[in-house]
Design an enzyme around this catalytic site. Structure first.
Site, PDB file in Angstrom:
ATOM      1  N   ILE A  10     -25.419-107.726  28.238  1.00  0.00           N
ATOM      2  CA  ILE A  10     -26.219-107.371  27.069  1.00  0.00           C
ATOM      3  C   ILE A  10     -27.535-108.143  27.009  1.00  0.00           C
ATOM      4  O   ILE A  10     -28.512-107.667  26.436  1.00  0.00           O
ATOM      5  CB  ILE A  10     -25.404-107.540  25.766  1.00  0.00           C
ATOM      6  CG1 ILE A  10     -26.064-106.752  24.640  1.00  0.00           C
ATOM      7  CG2 ILE A  10     -25.195-109.004  25.408  1.00  0.00           C
ATOM      8  CD1 ILE A  10     -25.151-106.380  23.515  1.00  0.00           C
ATOM      9  N   VAL A  32     -20.453-113.395  24.573  1.00  0.00           N
ATOM     10  CA  VAL A  32     -21.774-112.804  24.325  1.00  0.00           C
ATOM     11  C   VAL A  32     -22.685-113.838  23.645  1.00  0.00           C
ATOM     12  O   VAL A  32     -23.867-113.985  23.989  1.00  0.00           O
ATOM     13  CB  VAL A  32     -21.628-111.566  23.410  1.00  0.00           C
ATOM     14  CG1 VAL A  32     -22.978-111.070  22.935  1.00  0.00           C
ATOM     15  CG2 VAL A  32     -20.882-110.447  24.130  1.00  0.00           C
ATOM     16  N   ASP A  33     -22.135-114.538  22.685  1.00  0.00           N
ATOM     17  CA  ASP A  33     -22.882-115.530  21.913  1.00  0.00           C
ATOM     18  C   ASP A  33     -23.486-116.596  22.833  1.00  0.00           C
ATOM     19  O   ASP A  33     -24.695-116.899  22.762  1.00  0.00           O
ATOM     20  CB  ASP A  33     -21.886-116.165  20.922  1.00  0.00           C
ATOM     21  CG  ASP A  33     -22.554-116.810  19.731  1.00  0.00           C
ATOM     22  OD1 ASP A  33     -23.790-116.682  19.588  1.00  0.00           O
ATOM     23  OD2 ASP A  33     -21.836-117.439  18.930  1.00  0.00           O
ATOM     24  N   VAL A 124     -12.877-113.230  22.742  1.00  0.00           N
ATOM     25  CA  VAL A 124     -12.200-114.370  22.122  1.00  0.00           C
ATOM     26  C   VAL A 124     -11.368-113.930  20.903  1.00  0.00           C
ATOM     27  O   VAL A 124     -10.295-114.479  20.650  1.00  0.00           O
ATOM     28  CB  VAL A 124     -13.255-115.428  21.704  1.00  0.00           C
ATOM     29  CG1 VAL A 124     -12.614-116.570  20.923  1.00  0.00           C
ATOM     30  CG2 VAL A 124     -13.978-115.990  22.930  1.00  0.00           C
TER      31      VAL A 124
END
Ligand code: AR6
Length: 172
Positions: A10, A32-33, A124
């Site tokens: 992403i 992603v974070d 997660v």
């Protein structure tokens, strides 16, 4: 609205807004974070800290969304949303659907026309991918928004296939 599916990362998407699967602290994490903060640079975290000092002193609740700069990402904004942790005993589908609806609302406020979403809560936070895909597709399909393109960016082949099935099964 066009719904696109791609398998990939992403942080590489050239879109107006990239959605982050954040946690309530807004101060970073894995998945992603972690990728967004690593690649986007410290400006994103600086804005997240300011949000914690102002509007979101207690953190961003699950199902809500808020925007920051995208820093060095090839996007203009990051829209941070907090997915629900999956629970087998409590149905939190509405909270997951709200992540997509509220992210699109924030995108509208920004004037974003192209938005890239990850499969929120499926890492997660352990939401089963088939179910998460169905909820995600339904939520963006039923949103009233000026966003023209929603691109789901799926990290692996199994997630991509689940979204393909959800899209094929979705009416409209
Ligand atoms: N691009 C696209 N998808 C990705 C990428 C990437 N670079 N990296 C992972 N995925 P997760 P959550 C997929 O765990 O379940 C963080 O620590 C991944 O395979 O990122 O909502 C936050 O700070 C999975 O399908 O988000 C929170 O604490 C999906 O993205 C917590 O994790 C979401 O996985 C949020 O958990």
């Amino acid at each position: 609205m066009d719904i696109e599916l791609v398998q990939g990362d992403i942080t590489e998407q050239e879109v107006d807004a990239v959605v982050n699967a954040a946690n309530s602290s807004l101060l970073g994490g894995g998945g992603v974070d972690g990728a967004i903060h690593r690649r986007g640079g410290p400006e994103i975290l600086a804005e997240c800290r300011r949000l914690r000092e102002t509007r979101y002193g207690e953190g961003l609740p699950a199902g809500q969304a808020v925007a920051t700069t995208a820093g060095r990402l090839p996007a203009r904004w990051v829209v941070h949303t907090v997915g629900p942790v999956y629970s087998a005993s409590e149905d939190r589908s509405d909270v997951l659907a709200s992540c997509y609806a509220r992210s699109l609302q924030v995108a509208d406020e920004l004037g974003a026309r192209t938005v890239a979403f990850p499969a929120v809560s499926t890492g997660v936070y352990r939401w089963p991918i088939e179910d998460a895909a169905r909820i995600a597709i339904e939520a963006v399909r039923s949103a009233s928004t000026d966003v023209q393109t929603c691109r789901f960016v799926l990290f692996d082949a199994a997630a991509y296939a689940a979204f393909e099935r959800a899209l094929a099964d979705s009416p409209g």
